[in-house]
Design an enzyme around this catalytic site. Structure first.
Site, PDB file in Angstrom:
ATOM      1  N   GLU A 146      26.958  10.616  -8.700  1.00  0.00           N
ATOM      2  CA  GLU A 146      28.320  11.362  -8.809  1.00  0.00           C
ATOM      3  C   GLU A 146      29.544  10.797  -8.866  1.00  0.00           C
ATOM      4  O   GLU A 146      30.136  11.184 -10.157  1.00  0.00           O
ATOM      5  CB  GLU A 146      28.537  12.430  -7.515  1.00  0.00           C
ATOM      6  CG  GLU A 146      27.329  12.940  -6.965  1.00  0.00           C
ATOM      7  CD  GLU A 146      26.510  12.312  -5.890  1.00  0.00           C
ATOM      8  OE1 GLU A 146      26.080  12.843  -4.874  1.00  0.00           O
ATOM      9  OE2 GLU A 146      26.335  10.891  -6.128  1.00  0.00           O
ATOM     10  N   HIS A 205      27.683   5.664  -6.400  1.00  0.00           N
ATOM     11  CA  HIS A 205      26.515   6.722  -6.351  1.00  0.00           C
ATOM     12  C   HIS A 205      26.680   7.469  -7.583  1.00  0.00           C
ATOM     13  O   HIS A 205      27.491   7.349  -8.375  1.00  0.00           O
ATOM     14  CB  HIS A 205      26.862   7.698  -5.113  1.00  0.00           C
ATOM     15  CG  HIS A 205      26.482   7.161  -3.660  1.00  0.00           C
ATOM     16  ND1 HIS A 205      26.194   7.722  -2.623  1.00  0.00           N
ATOM     17  CD2 HIS A 205      26.271   5.678  -3.488  1.00  0.00           C
ATOM     18  CE1 HIS A 205      26.086   7.349  -1.295  1.00  0.00           C
ATOM     19  NE2 HIS A 205      25.950   5.772  -2.071  1.00  0.00           N
ATOM     20  N   LEU A 262       1.622 -13.159  -4.813  1.00  0.00           N
ATOM     21  CA  LEU A 262       2.195 -11.824  -4.504  1.00  0.00           C
ATOM     22  C   LEU A 262       3.424 -11.609  -5.144  1.00  0.00           C
ATOM     23  O   LEU A 262       4.760 -11.286  -4.467  1.00  0.00           O
ATOM     24  CB  LEU A 262       2.353 -11.775  -2.880  1.00  0.00           C
ATOM     25  CG  LEU A 262       1.191 -11.966  -2.060  1.00  0.00           C
ATOM     26  CD1 LEU A 262       1.371 -11.779  -0.487  1.00  0.00           C
ATOM     27  CD2 LEU A 262       0.220 -10.756  -2.619  1.00  0.00           C
ATOM     28  N   SER A 299     -14.267 -12.750  -6.157  1.00  0.00           N
ATOM     29  CA  SER A 299     -13.822 -11.341  -6.454  1.00  0.00           C
ATOM     30  C   SER A 299     -13.286 -11.163  -7.969  1.00  0.00           C
ATOM     31  O   SER A 299     -12.731 -10.034  -8.326  1.00  0.00           O
ATOM     32  CB  SER A 299     -12.711 -10.865  -5.687  1.00  0.00           C
ATOM     33  OG  SER A 299     -11.662 -11.867  -5.609  1.00  0.00           O
ATOM     34  N   ARG A 304       4.151  -3.283  -7.872  1.00  0.00           N
ATOM     35  CA  ARG A 304       4.663  -3.897  -7.031  1.00  0.00           C
ATOM     36  C   ARG A 304       6.173  -3.794  -7.138  1.00  0.00           C
ATOM     37  O   ARG A 304       7.190  -3.956  -6.291  1.00  0.00           O
ATOM     38  CB  ARG A 304       4.485  -5.445  -6.992  1.00  0.00           C
ATOM     39  CG  ARG A 304       3.072  -5.710  -6.459  1.00  0.00           C
ATOM     40  CD  ARG A 304       2.631  -7.277  -6.789  1.00  0.00           C
ATOM     41  NE  ARG A 304       1.346  -7.601  -6.381  1.00  0.00           N
ATOM     42  CZ  ARG A 304       0.709  -8.741  -6.510  1.00  0.00           C
ATOM     43  NH1 ARG A 304       1.616  -9.863  -7.149  1.00  0.00           N
ATOM     44  NH2 ARG A 304      -0.561  -8.941  -6.259  1.00  0.00           N
ATOM     45  N   ASP A 347      -8.173 -15.882  -1.268  1.00  0.00           N
ATOM     46  CA  ASP A 347      -7.940 -15.655  -2.894  1.00  0.00           C
ATOM     47  C   ASP A 347      -6.359 -16.573  -3.022  1.00  0.00           C
ATOM     48  O   ASP A 347      -6.316 -16.704  -4.210  1.00  0.00           O
ATOM     49  CB  ASP A 347      -7.282 -14.064  -2.952  1.00  0.00           C
ATOM     50  CG  ASP A 347      -8.524 -13.296  -2.920  1.00  0.00           C
ATOM     51  OD1 ASP A 347      -9.633 -13.698  -2.977  1.00  0.00           O
ATOM     52  OD2 ASP A 347      -8.418 -11.937  -2.625  1.00  0.00           O
TER      53      ASP A 347
END
Length: 376
Positions: free
Chosen positions: A59, A57, A212, A176, A192, A208
């Site tokens: 800290e 973490h 991804l 498109s 993304r 399409d």
């Protein structure tokens, strides 16, 4: 409780911690983004940020990099209340006390019910001065996905689309490419990297055939993104681009009982997770699906289309934020495909409203971001 007046030095050091935290954006899920600086006699002697889930973490990273002799009696600035419980790592609060920190300045309380103020009480019992309430609005926005996930056990959902001025994402024939500019598309692609899951409907896959993918050199192998496809009848083509160079464990297909059992077994044999969701209007039940995604430690989801998918999520009240790229184009064809579809509202006041809008120019395009207004 937020302070009414914050000393300039406190703001300066908390902003430093805030900037450090953002270095790991998209890489810490399901943990939050956290930054930390340790200050002694007006000088930063150590700093750290949480780099990845399972790692140190913020800290602990800062304490490890500091001279132990200088840490004793120093002040520690951290964007989020340190943990007081055992999770993937031991509690940070014990190490902070052990190292002799005299003062802890916290940006915001931990929303996790397991912690939520317990560390602050432990510090006070150890005689450490505690102050809280710095850059809270900015910190809450930075960790909005974590806050929703840890308090509601639901992912934070963002819906994104690129459309013409009259709200069209494709011609009536499904063409498109390209409505928005390259600059807009590049920015949308980089977005993304901030998400655990990218979600599309089956029509987007069939029309399409998207990959991804994320920007690989940014994400590398840290928190590999999940590709989520909503496909009520399992029409997903086995040779779709989204499968290329992608481990089956990174793909989740959400279907319904409208799909045949043989197709469900076929996909599961490939190592793909298939979620058979309850139906609503012959479509997946959104809340159930998102609850299941949260169980997979998916804290945020980016919906990239199509219009029926975004419309269904909005109708279900599951979208938290909209990102809309507006291209200076008009199709003027009522049969062209809309960015949001499927609603049958009778009154304007039933429309989905956005709040806290921000507007940015991308060459000729305009980017509009806004949070979905909740009347509760």
């Amino acid at each position: 409780m937020a302070m009414t007046k914050i000393p300039n030095n406190d703001l300066k050091y908390m902003k430093m911690a805030f900037n450090l935290a953002q270095r790991a954006k998209g890489r810490t899920s399901p943990n939050p983004l956290v930054g930390c600086v340790i200050v002694r006699a007006g000088k930063v002697i150590a700093s750290g940020w949480h780099k990845r889930c399972g790692g140190d973490h913020a800290e602990i990273m800062a304490l490890k990099s500091a001279d132990p002799a200088r840490v004793k009696g120093a002040s520690l600035y951290v964007t989020l209340e340190p943990c007081s419980h055992f999770g993937r790592t031991p509690p940070c609060v014990d190490q902070i006390i052990k190292r002799g920190i005299k003062e802890v300045i916290v940006g915001m309380k931990d929303p996790n019910p397991v912690n939520n103020g317990k560390s602050l009480l432990k510090f006070k019992k150890a005689g450490i001065q505690v102050r809280i309430g710095f850059l809270e609005d900015e910190l809450k926005q930075m960790n909005e996905s974590f806050i929703k996930y840890i308090t509601q056990r639901l992912p934070f959902v963002v819906a994104k689309c690129g459309q013409t001025l009259d709200g069209k994402i494709a011609t009536s024939q499904g063409q498109s490419r390209w409505i928005t500019s390259k600059e807009s598309r590049d920015y949308a692609h980089r977005l993304r990297n901030d998400f655990d899951g990218i979600l599309v409907g089956i029509r987007t896959v069939l029309n399409d055939d998207p990959f991804l993918n994320t920007t690989a050199k940014i994400r590398k192998n840290i928190n590999p993104i999940k590709k989520i496809i909503i496909d009520s009848r399992l029409r997903l083509p086995p040779a779709a681009n989204l499968f290329k160079n992608t481990a089956p464990s990174r793909i989740i297909v959400a279907t319904t009982r409208l799909a045949s059992q043989s197709k469900i077994r076929q996909w599961m044999r490939r190592g793909i997770m298939v979620l058979v969701c309850p139906q609503k209007r012959n479509q997946v039940e959104w809340r159930w699906l998102l609850k299941e995604l949260a169980k997979q430690e998916i804290t945020n989801v980016l919906i990239e289309g199509g219009g029926q998918t975004i419309g269904g999520a909005l109708r279900a009240g599951m979208v938290d934020k909209m990102i809309i790229f507006l291209a200076p184009k008009i199709m003027g064809d009522e049969s062209a495909i809309s960015s949001v579809a499927g609603s049958r509202i009778k009154h304007v006041d039933q429309s989905v409203r956005l709040r806290d809008l921000t507007i940015k120019k991308f060459k000729e395009d305009i980017l509009i971001e806004g949070y979905v207004y909740r009347n509760h």
